[in-house]
Design an enzyme around this catalytic site. Structure first.
Site, PDB file in Angstrom:
ATOM      1  N   GLY A 108      -9.601   7.597   7.561  1.00 53.15           N
ATOM      2  CA  GLY A 108     -10.110   8.190   8.804  1.00 53.15           C
ATOM      3  C   GLY A 108     -10.886   9.471   8.584  1.00 53.15           C
ATOM      4  O   GLY A 108     -11.149  10.212   9.519  1.00 53.15           O
ATOM      5  N   ALA A 109     -11.276   9.759   7.351  1.00 56.55           N
ATOM      6  CA  ALA A 109     -12.030  10.995   7.097  1.00 56.55           C
ATOM      7  C   ALA A 109     -13.530  10.760   7.148  1.00 56.55           C
ATOM      8  O   ALA A 109     -14.320  11.611   6.760  1.00 56.55           O
ATOM      9  CB  ALA A 109     -11.636  11.595   5.759  1.00 56.55           C
ATOM     10  N   ASP A 168     -21.953   0.935   3.755  1.00 56.50           N
ATOM     11  CA  ASP A 168     -20.707   1.402   3.131  1.00 56.50           C
ATOM     12  C   ASP A 168     -20.423   0.654   1.826  1.00 56.50           C
ATOM     13  O   ASP A 168     -20.129   1.258   0.792  1.00 56.50           O
ATOM     14  CB  ASP A 168     -19.516   1.207   4.092  1.00 56.50           C
ATOM     15  CG  ASP A 168     -19.749   1.875   5.432  1.00 56.50           C
ATOM     16  OD1 ASP A 168     -20.656   2.713   5.531  1.00 56.50           O
ATOM     17  OD2 ASP A 168     -19.027   1.540   6.390  1.00 56.50           O
ATOM     18  N   GLU A 185     -15.769  -7.684   5.991  1.00 54.13           N
ATOM     19  CA  GLU A 185     -15.685  -6.785   7.163  1.00 54.13           C
ATOM     20  C   GLU A 185     -16.228  -7.493   8.418  1.00 54.13           C
ATOM     21  O   GLU A 185     -15.626  -7.435   9.485  1.00 54.13           O
ATOM     22  CB  GLU A 185     -16.513  -5.533   6.852  1.00 54.13           C
ATOM     23  CG  GLU A 185     -16.372  -4.440   7.858  1.00 54.13           C
ATOM     24  CD  GLU A 185     -15.393  -3.352   7.437  1.00 54.13           C
ATOM     25  OE1 GLU A 185     -15.136  -3.186   6.242  1.00 54.13           O
ATOM     26  OE2 GLU A 185     -14.881  -2.686   8.350  1.00 54.13           O
ATOM     27  N   SER A 227     -15.370   5.992   4.752  1.00 54.69           N
ATOM     28  CA  SER A 227     -15.238   4.554   4.582  1.00 54.69           C
ATOM     29  C   SER A 227     -14.236   4.130   3.507  1.00 54.69           C
ATOM     30  O   SER A 227     -14.580   3.486   2.514  1.00 54.69           O
ATOM     31  CB  SER A 227     -16.607   3.910   4.312  1.00 54.69           C
ATOM     32  OG  SER A 227     -16.511   2.545   4.615  1.00 54.69           O
ATOM     33  N   SER A 259       0.856  -1.188   0.000  1.00 52.57           N
ATOM     34  CA  SER A 259       0.000   0.000   0.000  1.00 52.57           C
ATOM     35  C   SER A 259       0.888   1.232   0.000  1.00 52.57           C
ATOM     36  O   SER A 259       1.843   1.313   0.779  1.00 52.57           O
ATOM     37  CB  SER A 259      -0.867   0.016   1.260  1.00 52.57           C
ATOM     38  OG  SER A 259      -1.391   1.311   1.447  1.00 52.57           O
TER      39      SER A 259
END
Ligand code: GLA
Length: 382
Positions: free
Chosen positions: A119-120, A169, A157, A123, A63
């Protein structure tokens, strides 16, 4: 999203690519895993996953935003912790393909990049899951529709990452469309797109505050709702989920529950009604009423579901008094995270947001980040 990242890491071009957007939760707070209605929108920011087969019998995951890469044997996938936990969203999706008898029986090189701030409150995890599912389905020629892709993401998830989230989401990331909202009936698992009237803008105010116990608080709310449902089922044997109960019945049978459980149940059932009202108001182009309902949703999250926090309340309260704002509410799980504001087209040209940031900083000693988002297309293979 960086199209060159895969080749810079693996030295060759990818065989398949999936991209998937983040989402706004428009209205329907914690209704999804209660079998209720929810509306969200896919944004023009998202995650890109590039993949190619390798002959090494391992999944190699890189990543661009993570400090550690991951190498996992294809026949023994397990959940990662700490600096490698970012990889769980892709590994969880691969695990679901295997479980659904769509075997991933070759090694893969996997590279992920994102322009969705983690983290905004939009999702990025669901976007990562959906982008992975699109890329894997394309590479292995598995013909899956959007609903199946969304369900694979959700199960990844629930079962691999370990969060008992609902369909919001992943469903919105899968079914999103330019300038449309996605309305989901989470009981029947029916998805509809609803055109967003023109002249409206969306803003995300991210507190960057994340409750240390976020995942366990989410699970606590999930269990409280389950308990409310089980209690109500003893007197209303025909109900199949909490969202099906009329708010009047929550009041009628309130004495069977503790004050906290009563409040959670009342929120879910009234919120479900609000989603219905928002859909009706959108159909009549009554944006002011939609805005009023968004703000009412926040107040219910704050007072009854108790998943707001000082920072979110501060932003919502100030935003609701600002020129050009139709409505504002916390978006997503809560306990920190972000506020969504729906505004008119002149809002961005006023100095309102800057003043709000100054006031917020004076009070909380850090700045919220502000992003204007557009409603963009859903998940797809490129
Ligand atoms: C998170 C979850 C969703 C939904 C919302 C709250 O975003 O992932 O499934 O439950 O919280 O509405």
């Amino acid at each position: 999203m960086d199209a060159d990242y895969f080749s810079s890491v693996f030295g060759s071009a990818p065989d398949a690519t999936g991209v998937a957007p983040g989402r706004i939760e428009f209205i329907g707070n914690h209704t999804d895993y209660n079998g209720g209605l929810v509306m969200g929108a896919s944004v023009n920011l998202g995650v890109r996953v590039d993949i190619a087969r390798n002959n090494e019998g391992v999944f190699k995951l890189h990543s661009k935003d993570a400090s550690e890469s991951v190498v996992e044997k294809i026949d023994s996938i397990s959940r990662k912790d700490g600096k490698q936990s970012w990889a769980n969203y892709a590994l969880g999706v691969i695990d679901q393909f295997n479980k659904a008898d769509m075997k991933i029986n070759s090694g893969l090189n996997i590279a992920v990049t994102s322009d969705l701030p983690a983290g905004a409150g939009m999702s990025s995890s669901a976007a990562f899951e959906l982008a992975t599912a699109c890329a894997v389905a394309k590479l292995f020629n598995y013909n899956l529709d959007r609903k199946e892709l969304a369900k694979i993401g959700r199960r990844a998830e629930n079962e691999f990452v370990g969060l008992p989230c609902g369909l919001l989401d992943q469903g919105v990331s899968a079914f999103g469309d330019v300038n449309h909202l996605v309305k989901i009936d989470c009981f029947t698992e029916t998805f509809n797109t609803v055109p967003m009237p023109s002249g409206v803008q969306f803003w995300i105010f991210n507190t960057q505050k994340k409750h240390a116990l976020l995942d366990s608080l989410y699970s606590t709310r999930f269990n409280e709702c389950k308990f409310a449902f089980e209690t109500l089922k003893t007197v209303l044997p025909d109900i199949q989920c909490l969202a099906q109960v009329h708010p009047d019945d929550i009041v009628k049978y309130g004495s069977l529950m503790s004050a906290d459980i009563f409040a959670r149940a009342l929120h879910v059932t009234e919120e479900n009604d609000r989603v219905r009202s928002v859909a009706n108001s959108l159909a009549c182009n009554d944006i002011s009423e939609v805005g009023r309902l968004l703000s009412a949703s926040h107040q219910s999250s704050r007072r009854l579901f108790m998943n707001s926090c000082e920072e979110l309340d501060f932003l919502v309260e100030r935003l609701n008094n600002m020129e050009g704002v139709y409505g504002a509410r916390l978006t997503g799980g809560g306990f920190g995270g972000a506020v969504m504001a729906m505004t008119n087209e002149t809002f961005g040209s006023t100095s309102g947001s800057e003043k709000l940031v100054v006031r917020y900083e004076n009070r909380f000693r850090n700045k919220p980040t502000i992003i204007q988002v557009k409603l963009g297309p859903g998940a797809r293979a490129l």
